[in-house]
Scaffold this motif. Structure first.
Motif, short mmCIF file in Angstrom:
data_model
loop_
_atom_site.label_atom_id
_atom_site.label_comp_id
_atom_site.label_asym_id
_atom_site.label_seq_id
_atom_site.Cartn_x
_atom_site.Cartn_y
_atom_site.Cartn_z
N SER A 2 0.83 -1.20 0.00
CA SER A 2 0.00 0.00 0.00
C SER A 2 0.87 1.26 0.00
O SER A 2 2.00 1.25 0.46
CB SER A 2 -0.96 -0.01 1.18
OG SER A 2 -0.29 0.34 2.35
N ASP A 35 -5.06 1.20 -2.87
CA ASP A 35 -4.42 0.65 -1.69
C ASP A 35 -3.62 1.78 -1.01
O ASP A 35 -2.41 1.87 -1.15
CB ASP A 35 -3.51 -0.51 -2.11
CG ASP A 35 -3.09 -1.34 -0.92
OD1 ASP A 35 -3.56 -1.06 0.21
OD2 ASP A 35 -2.28 -2.27 -1.11
N GLU A 37 -2.94 4.30 2.51
CA GLU A 37 -3.16 4.55 3.93
C GLU A 37 -2.53 5.88 4.29
O GLU A 37 -1.66 6.38 3.58
CB GLU A 37 -2.60 3.42 4.78
CG GLU A 37 -1.18 3.03 4.44
CD GLU A 37 -0.71 1.90 5.34
OE1 GLU A 37 -0.38 2.18 6.49
OE2 GLU A 37 -0.68 0.75 4.86
#
Ligand code: IPM
Ligand code: MG
Length: 356
Positions: A2, A35, A37
Motif C-alpha cells: 500500500s 491501496d 493509507e
C-alpha cells in the motif's frame, strides 16, 4: 504494497480544510479500490507548541518514508514573537529543502462556473489554464548570508542573498519544458535580467535547456511586466517558469484570476516525482473555526497527488469532475461570492464527496 500518505494539517484553517480533503480521499480510495493509507503528523506552529520545533525529527522521518505528503497551512500571529528559526514557516521551508522538493507546480485554471467570481472581467479570464512552475528550494528564500545585524553606528541592517547555480536553474528549466511538452508547448521564463546578474545567468541556462526541446517555444519576460500581463491578458500564458520569490508573488496574483485564492492547489515535487501537496492560500488566521474556509484548493491538491505521485490519473480526474459538478450545483463558499447562502467548509467537502 500500500502507498503511504503523511498528512500535516498544520495551523489556522489547515485542520479544517484537510479534514474535508480526507473525506474526499476516503471516498476515492473506496471508489477506485486504491491501496492507500495515511497517518497524521505534527508540523508548523502546532508542532512548535508541542515539541519546541516547527518540523520535529519524527515528522521529517515519516515524510522521508512516505509516498506523498498532504499539507494544510502553517503560521499565525501568535508565532510572530517566536525565535525566527523556530517560526512555523521555517518548518515548511525546511521540509521543502530536506526532501529536495524543488519543482513547485501551481496551476491556475478557471472553472467556467466561476467566471463571474473573479474580480476580473469574465472575458479576460474565461478559459484560463496557466501552469506556474516555481523554483522552490533555492533563491532568496535560502541564500546565505542572511540576517539582521547592527552596524557600528547603531543602525540595524537586514540582508538576504539571491543566488542560483547553473544546475539549480537547469533542473527547474527541465521541469518546465517537460510539463510544457504535455500542454501547449510554450514556456515563458520570468526574470529581472535588466537589473540582476543572477537573472542573466537564469536566461542563459534556460536558452540552453530549450535546445533539447525543439518543439517548445521559449520566451522571456521581466517580472514587473509579467505581473501586469497576468491581470491584463492572462490567457497569453501557457507555462510560466520562475524563481522562488517571483513565483510566490505571481502565483497569488494568478490565483485571483480563478475566482479566489481558495481555488489554487499545488504540487511540490522532487527529482523522482515524490511530492508534497498543499493549497497555496496559507493559514488565514482571521477566519479560523468559522466554517468559512474554502476546501477546494486542498481537494484539488489531492487530485494532483493522485496524478503526480500515486499513479492514479482516473481518480484525479474524478475528483476534478466532482468539484466541477458541485460548482454546477451552485455550491459556493463565501470567498466565491456565496453571500448569505454560502456553503460552509464542511458542506463543500460533503458535496464533493457526494458527487464522487
Ligand atoms: C506559499 C507560502 C509560503 C511561501 C510561506 C507560508 C512560507 O506563501 O507556499 O506560497 O512563501 O513559500
Ligand atoms: Mg505564497
Amino acid at each position: 504494497m500500500s502507498q503511504k500518505i503523511i498528512v500535516l494539517p498544520g495551523d489556522g484553517i489547515g485542520p479544517e480544510i484537510v479534514a474535508e480533503g480526507i473525506k474526499v480521499l476516503d471516498k476515492v480510495r473506496e471508489k477506485f479500490r486504491l491501496d492507500l493509507e495515511w497517518e497524521t503528523a505534527l508540523m508548523g506552529g502546532v508542532a512548535y507548541d508541542k515539541t519546541g520545533k516547527p518540523l520535529p525529527d519524527e515528522t521529517l522521518d515519516l515524510c522521508r518514508k512516505a509516498d506523498a505528503i498532504l499539507f494544510g497551512a502553517v503560521g499565525g500571529p501568535q508565532y510572530d514573537s517566536a525565535p525566527r528559526e523556530l517560526r512555523p514557516e521555517r518548518g515548511l521551508l525546511a521540509l521543502r529543502a530536506e526532501l529536495g522538493l524543488f519543482s513547485n507546480l501551481r496551476p491556475a485554471v478557471l472553472f467556467p462556473q466561476l467566471a463571474e467570481a473573479s474580480t476580473l472581467k469574465p472575458e479576460v479570464v474565461s478559459g484560463l489554464d496557466i501552469m506556474i512552475i516555481r523554483e522552490l528550494t533555492g533563491g532568496i528564500y535560502f541564500g546565505q548570508p542572511r540576517g539582521i545585524e547592527t552596524l557600528p553606528n547603531g543602525e540595524r541592517r537586514g540582508f538576504n542573498t539571491l543566488e542560483y547555480t547553473e544546475s539549480e536553474i537547469e533542473r527547474i528549466g527541465r521541469s518546465a519544458f517537460d510539463i510544457a511538452m504535455k500542454r501547449d508547448k510554450r514556456v515563458c521564463s520570468v526574470d529581472k535580467a535588466n537589473v540582476l546578474e543572477f537573472s542573466e545567468l537564469w536566461r542563459e541556462v534556460l536558452e540552453s535547456v530549450a535546445k533539447d526541446y525543439p518543439e517548445v517555444t521559449l520566451s522571456h519576460m521581466y517580472v514587473d511586466n509579467a505581473a501586469m500581463q497576468l491581470v491584463r491578458m492572462p490567457k497569453q500564458f501557457d507555462v510560466i517558469v520562475t524563481t522562488n520569490m517571483f513565483g510566490d508573488i505571481l502565483s497569488d496574483a494568478a490565483a485571483m484570476l480563478t475566482g479566489s485564492i481558495g481555488m489554487l492547489p499545488s504540487a511540490s515535487l522532487d527529482a523522482n516525482g515524490k511530492g508534497l501537496y498543499e493549497p497555496i492560500h496559507g493559514s488565514a488566521p482571521d477566519i479560523v473555526g468559522k466554517g468559512l474556509a474554502n476546501p477546494l484548493a486542498t481537494i484539488l491538491s489531492i487530485a494532483m497527488m493522485l496524478r503526480y505521485s500515486l499513479g492514479a490519473e482516473d481518480a484525479a480526474v474524478s475528483i476534478e469532475n466532482a468539484v466541477s459538478s458541485v460548482l454546477d450545483q451552485g455550491f459556493r463558499t463565501a470567498d466565491l461570492g456565496g453571500g448569505e447562502n454560502a456553503a460552509k467548509t464542511a458542506e463543500m467537502g460533503d458535496a464533493v464527496a457526494a458527487a464522487l
